[in-house]
Design an enzyme around this catalytic site. Structure first.
Site, short mmCIF file in Angstrom:
data_model
loop_
_atom_site.label_atom_id
_atom_site.label_comp_id
_atom_site.label_asym_id
_atom_site.label_seq_id
_atom_site.Cartn_x
_atom_site.Cartn_y
_atom_site.Cartn_z
N HIS A 49 0.83 -1.20 0.00
CA HIS A 49 0.00 0.00 0.00
C HIS A 49 0.87 1.26 0.00
O HIS A 49 1.03 1.93 1.02
CB HIS A 49 -0.95 -0.01 1.21
CG HIS A 49 -2.13 -0.90 1.00
ND1 HIS A 49 -2.87 -1.43 2.04
CD2 HIS A 49 -2.71 -1.36 -0.13
CE1 HIS A 49 -3.85 -2.16 1.54
NE2 HIS A 49 -3.76 -2.15 0.23
N GLU A 135 -5.81 -7.93 3.76
CA GLU A 135 -5.29 -9.02 4.59
C GLU A 135 -6.42 -9.78 5.29
O GLU A 135 -6.40 -11.01 5.39
CB GLU A 135 -4.30 -8.47 5.64
CG GLU A 135 -3.62 -9.59 6.42
CD GLU A 135 -2.75 -9.10 7.56
OE1 GLU A 135 -2.70 -9.79 8.60
OE2 GLU A 135 -2.13 -8.02 7.43
N SER A 232 -2.87 2.39 3.90
CA SER A 232 -1.94 1.51 4.60
C SER A 232 -2.35 1.39 6.07
O SER A 232 -2.29 2.36 6.82
CB SER A 232 -0.52 2.07 4.49
OG SER A 232 0.31 1.51 5.48
N SER A 277 5.36 0.13 4.38
CA SER A 277 5.36 0.08 2.91
C SER A 277 5.88 1.37 2.28
O SER A 277 5.76 1.58 1.08
CB SER A 277 3.96 -0.24 2.39
OG SER A 277 2.98 0.52 3.06
#
Length: 321
Positions: A49, A135, A232, A277
């Site tokens: 992300h 996820e 994120s 990320s």
């Protein structure tokens, strides 16, 4: 004529920050596939992300899709993102004879295996996580529909209705707030004393370490920047942790051009961290933006050393070696 002196600014960098081992592995998987097979390489969902990372991979020949049905008949590699995918996705790739490469973070795969093991042992699985996050969708998709119950808050735990003799277990998303998750797990264990948990905590080492560093720095500074994307999860949690730890202003900033100078233009101290990320180049870009307006001094506060490494997915290892 003398130039106007720039005001002083003390920058405190959190360490660890930025890329974790799972993110490095996922990005390396796309880059190695591009080197090995040439473009295009298809990627289902954002590999991680972060818009900057995704755009730079696009320029190298990666094509990002939301679902497999957007990919034409091809022998090009198809990579699954670091967040993990429901079992239906690799099954669909097999039906279409797609060359699939799974870049799921090994720590997410560990949660998948735990959930499967609990299910095999006849336990209902409670997943602590955020609805709609890739996820969470991937973890719930490891088991048949209805086998996993999602809880997001302590209030959700109070609303669970299970029979007294029902065998229960729990797993968690890897990128949650450590403190929030602890409260939810305590509520689960209080209501269901016999509930089975993971042998080792599911929240990943990188999430824990980055939150710990923010807790140390946030009370010392007037404002905090978390370098990361709005979608994120681990970056959003860092912003929340900074606020709770007493930092008056905490903002998620994608890159230097997104800094709100009305908020950050007159401070004397600033903490900076980056989600797992977010690449370090964006941290440096933000420090440079402040250095253009302030006379900066930079100090690093480190709470852990990270040496975790995950090898590339099997199909990409031989060429790398």
């Amino acid at each position: 004529m003398n130039a106007v002196a720039k005001p002083p600014l003390s920058i405190v960098l959190c360490a660890p920050r930025g890329f974790c081992a799972g993110v490095v592995r996922a990005i390396d998987a796309v880059e190695q596939a591009l080197r090995q097979y040439g473009p295009p390489v298809y990627v289902r969902h954002e590999i991680v992300h972060n818009k900057y990372v995704v755009e730079s991979l696009k320029r190298k020949g990666a094509i990002f899709v939301d679902e497999l049905d957007q990919i034409p008949e091809t022998d090009a590699p198809v990579i699954f993102s670091a967040h993990g995918v429901p079992k239906a996705v690799p099954a669909a790739a097999t039906v279409r004879n797609l060359f699939a490469i799974d870049a799921t973070c090994p720590l997410v795969t560990k949660v998948h295996r735990e959930a499967e093991l609990h299910h095999k042992r006849g336990r209902t699985v409670i997943l602590v996580g955020h609805a709609g996050h890739p996820e969470v969708i991937g973890t719930m998709g490891q088991l048949p529909a209805g086998a996993v119950q999602l809880v997001e808050t302590v209030a959700d735990v109070a609303g669970l209705a299970f029979a007294p003799d029902q065998e229960l277990s729990f797993v968690t998303q890897t990128t949650l707030s450590v403190d929030d998750t602890r409260s939810i797990i305590e509520a689960l264990q209080q209501r269901f004393p016999a509930i089975h948990g993971p042998h080792k905590e599911d929240i990943c080492y990188a999430t824990t370490n980055r939150q710990e560093a923010v807790k140390r720095v946030a009370p010392r500074v007037e404002a905090m920047i978390v370098v990361g994307s709005p979608n994120s999860s681990n970056s959003q949690r860092l912003r929340e942790v900074a606020e709770r730890a007493g930092c008056p202003v905490a903002r998620l900033v994608l890159r230097a051009e997104d800094i709100d100078w009305q908020v950050f233009g007159a401070i004397g101290s600033l903490g900076i961290t980056a989600g797992a990320s977010a690449p370090e180049v964006l941290v440096e870009e933000i420090i440079d933006a402040f250095a253009a307006r302030f006379t900066v001094s930079v100090e690093t506060v480190s709470t852990a050393d990270e040496s975790v490494f995950f090898p590339l997915p099997r199909q990409l290892r031989a060429a790398e070696a």
